[in-house]
Write a protein that holds these residues in place. Structure first.
Motif, PDB file in Angstrom:
ATOM      1  N   LEU A 128       0.833  -1.202   0.000  1.00  0.00           N
ATOM      2  CA  LEU A 128       0.000   0.000   0.000  1.00  0.00           C
ATOM      3  C   LEU A 128       0.869   1.255   0.000  1.00  0.00           C
ATOM      4  N   GLN A 129       0.338   2.324  -0.561  1.00  0.00           N
ATOM      5  CA  GLN A 129       1.079   3.571  -0.634  1.00  0.00           C
ATOM      6  C   GLN A 129       1.280   4.187   0.744  1.00  0.00           C
ATOM      7  N   MET A 130       2.143   5.193   0.779  1.00  0.00           N
ATOM      8  CA  MET A 130       2.529   5.830   2.033  1.00  0.00           C
ATOM      9  C   MET A 130       1.362   6.466   2.770  1.00  0.00           C
ATOM     10  N   ASP A 131       0.571   7.283   2.075  1.00  0.00           N
ATOM     11  CA  ASP A 131      -0.358   8.125   2.832  1.00  0.00           C
ATOM     12  C   ASP A 131      -1.578   8.527   2.017  1.00  0.00           C
ATOM     13  N   PHE A 132      -2.510   9.160   2.710  1.00  0.00           N
ATOM     14  CA  PHE A 132      -3.672   9.789   2.086  1.00  0.00           C
ATOM     15  C   PHE A 132      -3.920  11.131   2.772  1.00  0.00           C
ATOM     16  N   ASP A 133      -2.809  11.822   3.115  1.00  0.00           N
ATOM     17  CA  ASP A 133      -2.918  13.070   3.858  1.00  0.00           C
ATOM     18  C   ASP A 133      -3.618  14.166   3.071  1.00  0.00           C
ATOM     19  N   GLU A 134      -3.695  14.005   1.752  1.00  0.00           N
ATOM     20  CA  GLU A 134      -4.454  14.976   0.971  1.00  0.00           C
ATOM     21  C   GLU A 134      -5.926  14.998   1.384  1.00  0.00           C
ATOM     22  N   LEU A 135      -6.381  13.923   2.012  1.00  0.00           N
ATOM     23  CA  LEU A 135      -7.758  13.888   2.514  1.00  0.00           C
ATOM     24  C   LEU A 135      -7.870  14.470   3.909  1.00  0.00           C
ATOM     25  N   TYR A 136      -7.042  13.994   4.844  1.00  0.00           N
ATOM     26  CA  TYR A 136      -7.228  14.468   6.204  1.00  0.00           C
ATOM     27  C   TYR A 136      -6.637  15.847   6.461  1.00  0.00           C
ATOM     28  N   LEU A 137      -5.998  16.435   5.450  1.00  0.00           N
ATOM     29  CA  LEU A 137      -5.615  17.840   5.526  1.00  0.00           C
ATOM     30  C   LEU A 137      -6.637  18.733   4.832  1.00  0.00           C
ATOM     31  N   SER A 138      -7.654  18.107   4.259  1.00  0.00           N
ATOM     32  CA  SER A 138      -8.697  18.852   3.563  1.00  0.00           C
ATOM     33  C   SER A 138      -9.866  19.138   4.493  1.00  0.00           C
ATOM     34  N   LYS A 139     -10.507  20.288   4.300  1.00  0.00           N
ATOM     35  CA  LYS A 139     -11.677  20.645   5.107  1.00  0.00           C
ATOM     36  C   LYS A 139     -12.976  20.134   4.480  1.00  0.00           C
ATOM     37  N   THR A 140     -12.838  19.359   3.425  1.00  0.00           N
ATOM     38  CA  THR A 140     -13.998  18.766   2.782  1.00  0.00           C
ATOM     39  C   THR A 140     -14.699  17.807   3.736  1.00  0.00           C
ATOM     40  N   ASP A 141     -16.008  17.837   3.725  1.00  0.00           N
ATOM     41  CA  ASP A 141     -16.787  16.948   4.594  1.00  0.00           C
ATOM     42  C   ASP A 141     -16.636  15.509   4.108  1.00  0.00           C
ATOM     43  N   LEU A 142     -16.095  14.657   4.970  1.00  0.00           N
ATOM     44  CA  LEU A 142     -15.823  13.277   4.606  1.00  0.00           C
ATOM     45  C   LEU A 142     -16.478  12.310   5.575  1.00  0.00           C
ATOM     46  N   ASP A 143     -16.682  11.086   5.109  1.00  0.00           N
ATOM     47  CA  ASP A 143     -17.102  10.017   6.012  1.00  0.00           C
ATOM     48  C   ASP A 143     -16.225   8.801   5.737  1.00  0.00           C
ATOM     49  N   LYS A 144     -16.376   7.759   6.551  1.00  0.00           N
ATOM     50  CA  LYS A 144     -15.513   6.578   6.423  1.00  0.00           C
ATOM     51  C   LYS A 144     -15.611   5.946   5.043  1.00  0.00           C
ATOM     52  N   ASP A 145     -16.813   5.910   4.498  1.00  0.00           N
ATOM     53  CA  ASP A 145     -17.004   5.261   3.203  1.00  0.00           C
ATOM     54  C   ASP A 145     -16.282   6.006   2.087  1.00  0.00           C
ATOM     55  N   TRP A 234      -9.035  14.860  12.306  1.00  0.00           N
ATOM     56  CA  TRP A 234      -8.589  13.773  13.174  1.00  0.00           C
ATOM     57  C   TRP A 234      -9.510  12.556  13.148  1.00  0.00           C
ATOM     58  N   ASN A 235     -10.626  12.648  12.425  1.00  0.00           N
ATOM     59  CA  ASN A 235     -11.475  11.466  12.278  1.00  0.00           C
ATOM     60  C   ASN A 235     -10.785  10.398  11.448  1.00  0.00           C
ATOM     61  N   PHE A 236      -9.844  10.838  10.598  1.00  0.00           N
ATOM     62  CA  PHE A 236      -9.203   9.903   9.677  1.00  0.00           C
ATOM     63  C   PHE A 236      -7.692   9.846   9.840  1.00  0.00           C
ATOM     64  N   ASN A 237      -7.139  10.714  10.652  1.00  0.00           N
ATOM     65  CA  ASN A 237      -5.700  10.670  10.911  1.00  0.00           C
ATOM     66  C   ASN A 237      -5.447   9.855  12.179  1.00  0.00           C
ATOM     67  N   ILE A 238      -5.898   8.602  12.145  1.00  0.00           N
ATOM     68  CA  ILE A 238      -5.764   7.715  13.305  1.00  0.00           C
ATOM     69  C   ILE A 238      -5.146   6.390  12.880  1.00  0.00           C
ATOM     70  N   GLY A 239      -4.657   5.658  13.873  1.00  0.00           N
ATOM     71  CA  GLY A 239      -4.006   4.372  13.622  1.00  0.00           C
ATOM     72  C   GLY A 239      -2.531   4.571  13.379  1.00  0.00           C
ATOM     73  N   HIS A 240      -2.208   5.430  12.428  1.00  0.00           N
ATOM     74  CA  HIS A 240      -0.829   5.794  12.135  1.00  0.00           C
ATOM     75  C   HIS A 240      -0.430   7.047  12.902  1.00  0.00           C
ATOM     76  N   ASP A 241      -1.387   7.779  13.426  1.00  0.00           N
ATOM     77  CA  ASP A 241      -1.213   9.041  14.139  1.00  0.00           C
ATOM     78  C   ASP A 241      -2.391   9.129  15.098  1.00  0.00           C
ATOM     79  N   GLY A 242      -2.553  10.271  15.761  1.00  0.00           N
ATOM     80  CA  GLY A 242      -3.773  10.504  16.523  1.00  0.00           C
ATOM     81  C   GLY A 242      -3.666  10.409  18.025  1.00  0.00           C
ATOM     82  N   VAL A 243      -2.680   9.682  18.554  1.00  0.00           N
ATOM     83  CA  VAL A 243      -2.530   9.561  20.005  1.00  0.00           C
ATOM     84  C   VAL A 243      -1.843  10.813  20.545  1.00  0.00           C
ATOM     85  N   TYR A 244      -2.332  11.317  21.680  1.00  0.00           N
ATOM     86  CA  TYR A 244      -1.604  12.349  22.418  1.00  0.00           C
ATOM     87  C   TYR A 244      -1.213  11.776  23.776  1.00  0.00           C
ATOM     88  N   SER A 245      -0.122  12.295  24.327  1.00  0.00           N
ATOM     89  CA  SER A 245       0.352  11.762  25.602  1.00  0.00           C
ATOM     90  C   SER A 245       1.333  12.739  26.236  1.00  0.00           C
TER      91      SER A 245
END
Length: 439
Positions: A128-145, A234-245
């Motif tokens: 699989l490719q590296m990333d899909f940050d073009e989506l989670y850096l976008s303010k476009t309304d997105l859902d999981k599907d 942050w709804n989609f920037n998880i698993g690979h990112d997303g944890v705070y501590s």
């Protein structure tokens, strides 16, 4: 120039060095990183359960000049991956999933889903490719599907299982598999099965709406100017990112993961801490990566805009080094320097670099290959590795990287005045590279 450089040299295990002296040397290094390189964040170093250094630097909020504190919370970036991996291994322990199972059990129409196993996602062997940050850096309304439909259209880098390529997409899919298998949100599962068990009460999953007490804001450099982090969904920037501590919570995580079976069994930890490919990937960690300094190391770094993080466990030495930054400070370099101090290496403290005018004609004798390092010249300028990284002179023989003040190079001549070696200092630690002889 040498007289202007401050060197710190000591041996951790030498007779005559006390605990306080060691802590002092580590603190001097970090204080210099703050004073010279504007480090902002927190650092914790421990050995055999004794805290050698725990200190905060810089601002959690630059606009209000609110200082970082020991309990400031930081976005962990890719250091988050180890928590995703641990959650998956827990589910495997409980027979809720199989590491060898294909992901089409959870995503029925995923391309090549019958060939991609959960283990491949964990070890970055999926293609699989590296990333899909073009989506989670976008303010476009997105859902999981819609995110899923976008991901499955990305072409593969290689056939699953035939090579290795770091993939945030793979870890995002693992987060969704955790949700499908557990029936809980990713955030709820990690809280219940990881954070609460390790007593990490100052850790969680970032959202776009929740107010998190003592959360440090993140800043990154744009055109050499510090600016606010961009919008991140942050709804989609998880698993690979997303944890705070916090650094104290990560110390607790270190104890729970490495020193007990609170989180994972010995069998599962063995799987997690095994390297599965030539890029040293285990599950959520790198295992003895090239920067291990010849000590057994389980580690992972993270970086996403202003969040720069480093988690390093030297298992045989029982040393933990954690560096968290919120202003794009190179935490991985700093952790490397701190580790060198812990292993008794000569470590040069950071210092202010001042550019000096030199005759570019001398650069001709510097050009060449020094083992795996290539020095180039173009238009009276010297470059490191390629033409994107300029070497800026601070003397006739010593230069610093234009993109990284934590790396300097010095050309060394023999008795005949011929350049034979290149001394590279990364985070203050010297590496010597021998110049290749022309055939």
């Amino acid at each position: 120039m040498k007289s202007k450089l401050i060197l710190v040299m000591f041996s951790v295990f030498a007779i005559g060095y006390s605990q306080n002296e060691l802590s002092s040397k580590l603190e001097k290094y970090m204080d210099a990183q703050f004073a010279v390189n504007d480090f902002s964040g927190t650092v914790l170093i421990s050995k055999n359960d004794i805290i050698l250094l725990k200190k905060a630097y810089g601002f959690a909020d630059n606009e209000w000049k609110v200082k970082n504190t020991i309990d400031s919370k930081f976005s962990l970036a890719s250091v988050s991956k180890q928590f995703t991996a641990a959650a998956v291994l827990q589910l495997a322990e409980n027979k809720k999933l199989s590491l060898e199972g294909p992901i089409n059990e959870y995503f029925t129409d995923f391309p090549k889903g019958e060939k991609i196993t959960i283990k491949m996602l964990l070890a970055h062997n999926s293609g699989l490719q590296m990333d899909f940050d073009e989506l989670y850096l976008s303010k476009t309304d997105l859902d999981k599907d819609s995110v899923y439909e976008y991901i499955i259209k990305k072409p593969f880098l290689f056939e699953p299982g035939t090579s290795t390529a770091y993939s945030n997409i793979g870890y995002y899919l693992l987060a969704r598999i955790i949700e499908k298998v557990s029936g809980q949100t990713y955030a709820a599962f990690l809280k219940e099965q990881l954070f609460d068990k390790a007593k990490m009460y100052n850790s969680g999953i970032t959202t776009n709406s929740t107010i998190v007490d003592k959360m440090a804001k993140s800043y990154y450099f744009e055109n050499d100017k510090l600016v606010k982090n961009p919008y991140i969904n942050w709804n989609f920037n998880i698993g690979h990112d997303g944890v705070y501590s916090t650094i104290e919570d990560l110390y607790l995580w270190n104890k729970a993961l490495f020193d007990s079976e609170i989180i994972l069994s010995k069998e599962s930890k063995k799987k997690m801490f095994t390297s599965y490919n030539d890029q040293d990937f285990g599950f959520g960690f790198l295992v003895n990566p090239f920067y291990s300094q010849n000590h057994q190391l389980i580690a992972h770094d993270g970086g996403f805009f202003g969040a720069m993080t480093s988690f390093n466990k030297f298992t045989n030495d029982n040393i933990l080094i954690t560096v968290l930054s919120n202003n794009q400070s190179k935490s991985y370099y700093i952790a490397y320097g701190l580790a060198g101090i812990c292993f008794g290496k000569e470590v040069e403290l950071p210092y202010k670099h001042i550019q000096t005018a030199v005759d570019a004609k001398i650069y001709d004798q510097y050009v060449g290959e020094y083992e795996n390092i290539k020095i180039l010249k173009k238009e009276n300028k010297l470059y490191y590795l390629d033409y994107d990284i300029e070497l800026v002179p601070e003397s006739r023989t010593r230069f610093f990287r234009s993109d990284n003040n934590n790396t300097t190079v010095e050309f060394v001549k023999d008795k005949k005045g011929k350049v034979t070696q290149l001394e590279i200092r990364k985070a203050g630690i010297k590496e010597v590279k021998v110049k290749s002889k022309k055939v």
